[in-house]
Write an enzyme that holds these catalytic residues in place. Structure first.
Site, PDB file in Angstrom:
ATOM      1  N   ASP A  30      -3.013  -6.464 -10.131  1.00 52.86           N
ATOM      2  CA  ASP A  30      -1.923  -5.493 -10.182  1.00 52.86           C
ATOM      3  C   ASP A  30      -1.592  -5.225 -11.641  1.00 52.86           C
ATOM      4  OD1 ASP A  30      -0.389  -7.606 -11.035  1.00 52.86           O
ATOM      5  OD2 ASP A  30       0.809  -7.741  -9.199  1.00 52.86           O
ATOM      6  N   THR A 104       0.897   7.145   5.119  1.00 54.39           N
ATOM      7  CA  THR A 104       2.206   7.002   5.740  1.00 54.39           C
ATOM      8  C   THR A 104       2.492   8.022   6.844  1.00 54.39           C
ATOM      9  OG1 THR A 104       4.572   7.200   5.222  1.00 54.39           O
ATOM     10  CG2 THR A 104       3.084   8.417   3.827  1.00 54.39           C
ATOM     11  N   TYR A 128       7.677  11.685  -1.807  1.00 55.71           N
ATOM     12  CA  TYR A 128       6.807  10.553  -1.469  1.00 55.71           C
ATOM     13  C   TYR A 128       5.738  10.993  -0.465  1.00 55.71           C
ATOM     14  CZ  TYR A 128       5.473   6.268   1.051  1.00 55.71           C
ATOM     15  OH  TYR A 128       4.764   5.272   1.678  1.00 55.71           O
ATOM     16  N   LYS A 132       1.684  11.202  -1.082  1.00 52.89           N
ATOM     17  CA  LYS A 132       0.741  10.414  -0.283  1.00 52.89           C
ATOM     18  C   LYS A 132      -0.295  11.322   0.385  1.00 52.89           C
ATOM     19  CE  LYS A 132       0.759   6.548   0.458  1.00 52.89           C
ATOM     20  NZ  LYS A 132       0.123   5.404  -0.247  1.00 52.89           N
TER      21      LYS A 132
HETATM   22  N1  LIG Z   1       6.703   0.181   3.342  1.00 55.63           N
HETATM   23  C1  LIG Z   1       6.593   1.031   4.349  1.00 55.63           C
HETATM   24  O1  LIG Z   1       7.465   1.145   5.221  1.00 55.63           O
HETATM   25  C2  LIG Z   1       5.343   1.882   4.453  1.00 55.63           C
HETATM   26  C3  LIG Z   1       5.273   2.813   5.490  1.00 55.63           C
HETATM   27  C4  LIG Z   1       4.127   3.602   5.605  1.00 55.63           C
HETATM   28  C5  LIG Z   1       3.088   3.445   4.706  1.00 55.63           C
HETATM   29  N2  LIG Z   1       3.181   2.552   3.706  1.00 55.63           N
HETATM   30  C6  LIG Z   1       2.054   2.469   2.761  1.00 55.63           C
HETATM   31  O2  LIG Z   1       1.493   1.160   2.794  1.00 55.63           O
HETATM   32  C7  LIG Z   1       0.983   0.801   1.511  1.00 55.63           C
HETATM   33  C8  LIG Z   1       1.531  -0.533   1.060  1.00 55.63           C
HETATM   34  O3  LIG Z   1       2.955  -0.464   1.121  1.00 55.63           O
HETATM   35  P1  LIG Z   1       3.877  -1.766   0.973  1.00 55.63           P
HETATM   36  O4  LIG Z   1       5.007  -1.602   1.912  1.00 55.63           O
HETATM   37  O5  LIG Z   1       3.058  -2.995   0.981  1.00 55.63           O
HETATM   38  O6  LIG Z   1       4.432  -1.485  -0.491  1.00 55.63           O
HETATM   39  P2  LIG Z   1       5.226  -2.393  -1.489  1.00 55.63           P
HETATM   40  O7  LIG Z   1       5.627  -3.689  -0.846  1.00 55.63           O
HETATM   41  O8  LIG Z   1       6.286  -1.541  -2.105  1.00 55.63           O
HETATM   42  O9  LIG Z   1       4.114  -2.727  -2.570  1.00 55.63           O
HETATM   43  C9  LIG Z   1       3.600  -1.724  -3.376  1.00 55.63           C
HETATM   44  C10 LIG Z   1       2.744  -2.381  -4.419  1.00 55.63           C
HETATM   45  O10 LIG Z   1       2.254  -1.353  -5.283  1.00 55.63           O
HETATM   46  C11 LIG Z   1       2.337  -1.843  -6.597  1.00 55.63           C
HETATM   47  N3  LIG Z   1       2.439  -0.782  -7.592  1.00 55.63           N
HETATM   48  C12 LIG Z   1       3.432   0.140  -7.734  1.00 55.63           C
HETATM   49  N4  LIG Z   1       3.183   0.894  -8.811  1.00 55.63           N
HETATM   50  C13 LIG Z   1       2.029   0.449  -9.349  1.00 55.63           C
HETATM   51  C14 LIG Z   1       1.262   0.816 -10.482  1.00 55.63           C
HETATM   52  N5  LIG Z   1       1.621   1.810 -11.306  1.00 55.63           N
HETATM   53  N6  LIG Z   1       0.121   0.136 -10.726  1.00 55.63           N
HETATM   54  C15 LIG Z   1      -0.268  -0.887  -9.935  1.00 55.63           C
HETATM   55  N7  LIG Z   1       0.419  -1.288  -8.853  1.00 55.63           N
HETATM   56  C16 LIG Z   1       1.561  -0.627  -8.575  1.00 55.63           C
HETATM   57  C17 LIG Z   1       3.594  -2.696  -6.626  1.00 55.63           C
HETATM   58  O11 LIG Z   1       3.507  -3.598  -7.673  1.00 55.63           O
HETATM   59  P3  LIG Z   1       4.733  -3.912  -8.658  1.00 55.63           P
HETATM   60  O12 LIG Z   1       5.251  -5.234  -8.193  1.00 55.63           O
HETATM   61  O13 LIG Z   1       4.109  -3.968  -9.996  1.00 55.63           O
HETATM   62  O14 LIG Z   1       5.744  -2.792  -8.539  1.00 55.63           O
HETATM   63  C18 LIG Z   1       3.504  -3.379  -5.268  1.00 55.63           C
HETATM   64  O15 LIG Z   1       2.786  -4.568  -5.340  1.00 55.63           O
HETATM   65  C19 LIG Z   1       1.336   1.972   0.591  1.00 55.63           C
HETATM   66  O16 LIG Z   1       0.242   2.836   0.500  1.00 55.63           O
HETATM   67  C20 LIG Z   1       2.475   2.671   1.313  1.00 55.63           C
HETATM   68  O17 LIG Z   1       2.534   4.046   0.983  1.00 55.63           O
HETATM   69  C21 LIG Z   1       4.284   1.746   3.557  1.00 55.63           C
END
Ligand SMILES: NC(=O)c1ccc[n+]([C@@H]2O[C@H](COP(=O)([O-])OP(=O)(O)OC[C@H]3O[C@@H](n4cnc5c(N)ncnc54)[C@H](OP(=O)(O)O)[C@@H]3O)[C@@H](O)[C@H]2O)c1
Length: 302
Positions: A30, A104, A128, A132
């Protein structure tokens, strides 16, 4: 198979570190990792990390996920969610590698009243969702072997999510207003990671990720549907039964989305049909209530 996992501490990435471990050599990076890091805002960082690792498969679980903040920070959201996936696809093409990426339910408008299918018309209502969707298109345009897994309402035992926020607020507050007119399918991050590993396994021949004509977009969410309010009621009941919430905790009050304004507009209905994944790969996540029960039972034991 050498697998580059992007994201280490995100909700889904954390679970993937475990589920991908038996599929090959997983290198999880990361923007804070050392000596090699990957910053999805920075094209040079992406190219350098991918070339240094030389993976057969890239799994991108990194994203800009602050849905409301994205309305202000459009440039950051766009670079991470729209531009970076295209660059990852180009790097995959150079190496002959495959790509697994997450998207998403927010690519849809929310006007439907039946579960959205992969080919349903997209119409994101916020920055967002737009970013995506653009990321999905950028990957598809490169033409590498890929899966884009659209999921929804993700929660788990780590990170920032509805389950953990509710468990905290239910202990702290007397009354908790929760939106009852947005409908979706809460999905446990652990099950997303399990299904991802199974999908990769079923698409890999002799250490080569080869989904062939099965590349494309797949919906991957738990079964059933509910509102945020009913989800919270179930968290309360299960949490109390498991002893992780006290008998006396916040009273939950159903409110409309209009009574809880947010910077980003949310779809009123964003349930995904998971039929394609079941048909093509025999994979199906359980009903959201069964998944929540399992997740909370795990917390109780800990
Ligand atoms: N959460 C939901 O409800 C949801 C729903 C639908 C789809 N999704 C999709 O599922 C996937 C994973 O989501 P999640 O819920 O696991 O997300 P999350 O917990 O918010 O984690 C996102 C990760 O992305 C990293 N990140 C952000 N900006 C970055 C950058 N510039 N360079 C490198 N890493 C970066 C963050 O690291 P840092 O710690 O450095 O910020 C974090 O580890 C995503 O594609 C999201 O769009 C999520």
């Amino acid at each position: 198979m050498k697998i580059l996992l992007i994201g280490r501490s995100g909700q889904i990435a954390w679970e993937l570190r475990r589920t991908l471990a038996c599929l090959g050599n997983v290198i999880a990076l990361d923007r804070h990792s050392s000596p090699l890091e990957i910053d999805l805002m920075n094209a040079d960082s992406i190219r350098a990390a991918v070339r240094a690792i030389g993976p057969r498969l890239i799994v991108n679980a990194g994203a800009y996920t602050a849905v409301d903040k994205a309305e202000q920070e459009q440039d950051q959201a766009w670079r991470v969610n729209a531009t970076a996936p295209g660059l990852l696809a180009e790097c995959s093409a150079e190496l002959g590698a495959g790509l697994v990426h997450y998207s998403t339910d927010y690519v849809f408008s929310g006007d439907a009243r039946a579960p959205y299918r992969e080919e349903s018309a997209t119409d994101p209502q916020n920055v967002y969702g737009l970013s995506k969707l653009e990321g999905e298109k950028a990957i598809a345009a490169v033409g590498i072997p890929h899966f884009i897994l659209r999921t929804a309402w993700v929660y788990g035992e780590r990170g920032s999510n509805f389950l953990l926020t509710m468990l905290r607020l239910m202990r702290e507050r007397d009354v908790l207003p929760i939106v009852s007119d947005q409908i979706g399918a809460p999905t446990w991050s652990r099950l997303i990671a399990e299904a991802t590993a199974a999908l990769i396994m079923r698409s890999t021949n002799n250490e080569l990720f080869a989904p062939d004509d099965k590349s494309g977009v797949y919906h991957l969410s738990c079964g059933g549907e509910t509102s945020w309010y009913d989800f919270a009621c179930r968290i309360k009941a299960l949490g109390q039964a498991a002893g992780i919430l006290p008998e006396s905790c916040a009273i939950l009050k159903a409110i409309t989305g209009a009574a809880y304004p947010t910077a980003a507009k949310r779809p009123a209905y964003s349930v995904l049909s998971n039929a394609k994944l079941a048909r093509q790969f025999g994979l199906q996540l359980p009903h959201w209530e069964s998944a929540l029960e399992l997740c909370i039972a795990g917390q109780a034991k800990a």
